[in-house]
Design an enzyme around this catalytic site. Structure first.
Site, PDB file in Angstrom:
ATOM      1  N   GLU A 112     -45.978  11.357 -50.130  1.00 48.94           N
ATOM      2  CA  GLU A 112     -46.318  12.507 -50.964  1.00 48.94           C
ATOM      3  C   GLU A 112     -44.992  13.189 -51.278  1.00 48.94           C
ATOM      4  O   GLU A 112     -44.473  13.956 -50.479  1.00 48.94           O
ATOM      5  CB  GLU A 112     -47.241  13.482 -50.227  1.00 48.94           C
ATOM      6  CG  GLU A 112     -47.693  14.614 -51.145  1.00 48.94           C
ATOM      7  CD  GLU A 112     -47.657  15.993 -50.522  1.00 48.94           C
ATOM      8  OE1 GLU A 112     -48.287  16.909 -51.065  1.00 48.94           O
ATOM      9  OE2 GLU A 112     -46.979  16.192 -49.489  1.00 48.94           O
ATOM     10  N   ASP A 118     -46.649  13.270 -45.350  1.00 50.61           N
ATOM     11  CA  ASP A 118     -46.746  14.613 -45.900  1.00 50.61           C
ATOM     12  C   ASP A 118     -45.357  15.156 -46.252  1.00 50.61           C
ATOM     13  O   ASP A 118     -44.416  15.001 -45.464  1.00 50.61           O
ATOM     14  CB  ASP A 118     -47.407  15.521 -44.857  1.00 50.61           C
ATOM     15  CG  ASP A 118     -47.758  16.887 -45.419  1.00 50.61           C
ATOM     16  OD1 ASP A 118     -48.494  16.948 -46.411  1.00 50.61           O
ATOM     17  OD2 ASP A 118     -47.295  17.907 -44.863  1.00 50.61           O
TER      18      ASP A 118
HETATM   19  O1  TEU Z   1     -48.509  19.481 -49.564  1.00 49.11           O
HETATM   20  C1  TEU Z   1     -47.147  19.543 -49.917  1.00 49.11           C
HETATM   21  C2  TEU Z   1     -46.800  20.341 -51.045  1.00 49.11           C
HETATM   22  O2  TEU Z   1     -45.728  20.178 -51.564  1.00 49.11           O
HETATM   23  C3  TEU Z   1     -47.603  21.497 -51.441  1.00 49.11           C
HETATM   24  O3  TEU Z   1     -46.722  22.278 -52.176  1.00 49.11           O
HETATM   25  C4  TEU Z   1     -48.752  21.300 -52.297  1.00 49.11           C
HETATM   26  O4  TEU Z   1     -48.402  20.693 -53.481  1.00 49.11           O
HETATM   27  C5  TEU Z   1     -49.268  22.676 -52.528  1.00 49.11           C
HETATM   28  O5  TEU Z   1     -49.951  22.981 -51.357  1.00 49.11           O
HETATM   29  C6  TEU Z   1     -50.152  22.861 -53.693  1.00 49.11           C
HETATM   30  O6  TEU Z   1     -50.512  24.229 -53.765  1.00 49.11           O
HETATM   31  C7  TEU Z   1     -48.761  18.942 -48.314  1.00 49.11           C
HETATM   32  C8  TEU Z   1     -50.232  18.843 -48.039  1.00 49.11           C
HETATM   33  O7  TEU Z   1     -50.829  17.943 -48.936  1.00 49.11           O
HETATM   34  C9  TEU Z   1     -50.823  20.204 -48.081  1.00 49.11           C
HETATM   35  O8  TEU Z   1     -52.218  20.186 -47.919  1.00 49.11           O
HETATM   36  C10 TEU Z   1     -50.173  21.007 -46.976  1.00 49.11           C
HETATM   37  O9  TEU Z   1     -50.613  22.339 -47.057  1.00 49.11           O
HETATM   38  C11 TEU Z   1     -48.657  20.985 -47.069  1.00 49.11           C
HETATM   39  O10 TEU Z   1     -48.150  19.693 -47.282  1.00 49.11           O
HETATM   40  C12 TEU Z   1     -48.045  21.458 -45.783  1.00 49.11           C
HETATM   41  O11 TEU Z   1     -48.197  20.494 -44.785  1.00 49.11           O
END
Ligand code: TEU
Length: 557
Positions: free
Chosen positions: A277, A216
């Site tokens: 990610e 993440d």
């Molecule tokens: O998302 C990381 C992230 O960069 C977020 O900005 C995401 O693109 C954004 O929520 C879109 O609106 C990860 C996870 O996939 C997400 O579900 C989590 O909320 C976030 O990290 C925090 O852990």
């Protein structure tokens, strides 16, 4: 042992290690997949009961979103204990059983690790709050005195991804950093204890049988120790201006962490794998994460951001492939995930240009679901024909659209509150799956799900699509079956050759005799000679209609 066995052993070992390069991985958003105990929340029991479905779909692996004990302030991305299971999802014994059963069904299992932040209910953070400024307990997080004469202003101007300031003041006067929700304090990755802890967490799950991790916010973790303000105007924030030497995203130091993690993964046989990610500025930048000594793979978000326009889809893929090839890594194509508007809906909206680095740039406006569905059918044939692996987000195989009309009172994404009710957030792509035409939650469980499903989803349920050869589900199953069967496909199949440079039609050939044609234009187009083995829409005579793709095999004599 014969000499043939001896020579084959390294080859077999390499093959076992390389499984991820062509894999199709199914993202299981656990709370919305299947609910085995009727509490409205999906769980491990639900996944176990649906393993035959996943195996019959033809995927190679599953990725399970965070399932750890958590107050669920951000749907589990706020982890209170990295070595256990959130009780409503099940327990460690069930987790172990699931991993074993998945393996027996031929599926690899990836888990989700959240290293940028913990929950504020993690024992480390509770200890930090109970300890004075300057203590080792506080040093695991990012605590700072405030600015202004009385320290009652935040230390700098950083904003939370979910809206509002990224700092929160605690009793005693210090502030802590939270780039996401206030209940997600950022960890201090300059602290060796933090690094050691995460290596131990990785080993805990690897030893339990997990085959790898999705990481993440893999572009986060490291902050400029000077914590400089960004000094961006509201306009610049909205325009997502590029900030050189950004103080908290994609800092070079994060690559050292990934190198350390790679060594942990490589200490297993077969090696454990990672998928990052990482929302970074360019494919070239992403490739830095994927050098051989660093991570194996990262989601490609470029295809997701491209407009529905053959030339753009081709150029995007070219750029991603070139960048990945330069470091020997396979691209992981992705059309949807739990953070973005479902692609049936995105593709059914007016296709204005998308740019920048995150979700709000996706198409907005009126949705034509029928159009989006046709394009989604074509898009998956395109993605599955490219070299590399593919990530599917649960429900896309059913053609689920975004639920755009969830009542405000059910919204749970922290974005809704933190944006002052101006951004509804991501709940619309997280609605529980429909398994049956009827029942309290369309077969998701014995009770209503944690978010309401549209009544119309009964007709999109697995039950309704089973046995319908024209369904999205049938298309996915057939495409995945062919992808396994045809030696030209996957990462290490035939070499890719683009056939033609047209604006609204693309053709990609893979090795001996396979061609995928995608038509994003307004008129039907002729196909190259050969046998059409799959098409996303019925052909118009011999022509491929608009918003459609076909797979063609040249007749081999
Ligand atoms: O998302 C990381 C992230 O960069 C977020 O900005 C995401 O693109 C954004 O929520 C879109 O609106 C990860 C996870 O996939 C997400 O579900 C989590 O909320 C976030 O990290 C925090 O852990």
């Amino acid at each position: 042992m014969t000499s043939a066995d001896l020579t084959d052993e390294p080859v077999a070992r390499q093959q076992a290690a390389d499984w991820y390069r062509s894999a199709v991985t199914y993202q299981l958003y656990i709370r919305s997949f299947a609910d085995s105990d009727g509490d409205g929340l999906g769980d491990i029991g639900g996944i176990r009961s649906r393993l035959p479905y996943l195996a019959s779909l033809g995927v190679d692996a599953i990725w399970i979103n965070p399932w750890y004990p958590s107050p669920q302030a951000d749907a589990g991305y706020d982890v209170a204990d990295y070595r256990n299971i959130h009780a409503p999802f099940g327990d460690l014994q069930q987790a172990r059983a699931l991993i074993e059963e998945a393996h027996a069904a031929g599926l690899k299992v990836l888990l989700d690790v959240v290293p940028n932040h913990t929950s504020d209910e993690h024992p480390w953070f509770t200890a930090a709050l109970a300890s004075p400024p300057g203590s080792p307990e506080r040093d695991r997080f990012v605590f700072r005195p405030g600015s202004g004469p009385d320290g009652d202003e935040p230390p700098n101007d950083w904003q939370s991804v979910f809206g509002g300031p990224a700092w929160h003041r605690v009793e005693g006067g210090e502030w802590y950093l939270h780039l996401f929700d206030v209940k997600q304090p950022d960890l201090n990755w300059d602290n060796p204890e933090v690094r050691a802890e995460f290596e131990s967490v990785l080993r805990f799950w690897f030893d339990l049988g997990a085959d790898g991790f999705r990481i993440d916010v893999a572009h986060g973790l490291i902050k400029d120790p000077a914590l400089p303000s960004l000094n961006l105007s509201q306009q610049q924030i909205l325009a997502r201006v590029k900030v050189p030497d950004h103080p908290y995203w994609d800092r070079p130091g994060v690559l050292d962490v990934w190198q350390e993690w790679r060594a942990v993964g490589d200490s297993y046989d077969p090696p454990k794998v990672f998928v990052a990610e990482a929302w970074v500025e360019s494919s070239a930048r992403l490739a830095e994460y994927l050098r051989p000594e660093r991570l194996h793979t990262a989601f490609d978000f470029e295809l997701m951001r491209a407009r529905w326009h053959a030339k753009e889809l081709r150029e995007t893929a070219r750029i991603s492939l070139e960048a990945h090839d330069s470091v020997g890594a396979p691209v992981m194509w992705t059309l949807s995930n739990h953070d973005v508007t479902r692609h049936v809906t995105r593709l059914g909206r007016p296709q204005q240009r998308t740019s920048g680095s995150n979700a709000p740039e996706f198409p907005q406006g009126e949705t034509d679901v029928a159009l989006g569905t046709r394009r989604a059918r074509a898009a998956i044939l395109y993605a599955l024909a490219l070299p590399g692996g593919v990530y599917l987000y649960q429900g896309e195989e059913l053609g689920l659209p975004e639920v755009e009309d969830l009542p405000e009172e059910v919204l749970q994404d922290p974005t809704w509150e933190r944006s002052g009710h101006t951004e509804r957030g991501r709940d619309g792509c997280r609605v529980p799956l429909p398994w049956q035409r009827g029942g309290p939650s369309l077969g998701f469980g014995d009770a209503l799900g944690w978010l309401p499903q549209p009544a119309s989803w009964g007709e999109l349920s697995v039950e309704a699509q089973e046995g319908d050869p024209g369904s999205m589900l049938a298309l996915y199953r057939e495409a995945l079956r062919l992808r396994r069967e045809l030696p030209q496909l996957g990462h290490d199949g035939g070499p890719l050759v683009w056939t033609g440079e047209e604006d609204q039609v693309l053709g990609l050939a893979r090795g001996n005799g396979f061609v995928c044609v995608l038509n994003t234009g307004a008129v039907a187009v002729p196909l190259p000679p050969g046998r059409v083995v799959l098409s996303s829409s019925p052909l118009e005579g011999e022509l491929l209609p608009p918003d459609a793709a076909a797979w063609i095999l040249a007749d081999q004599d």
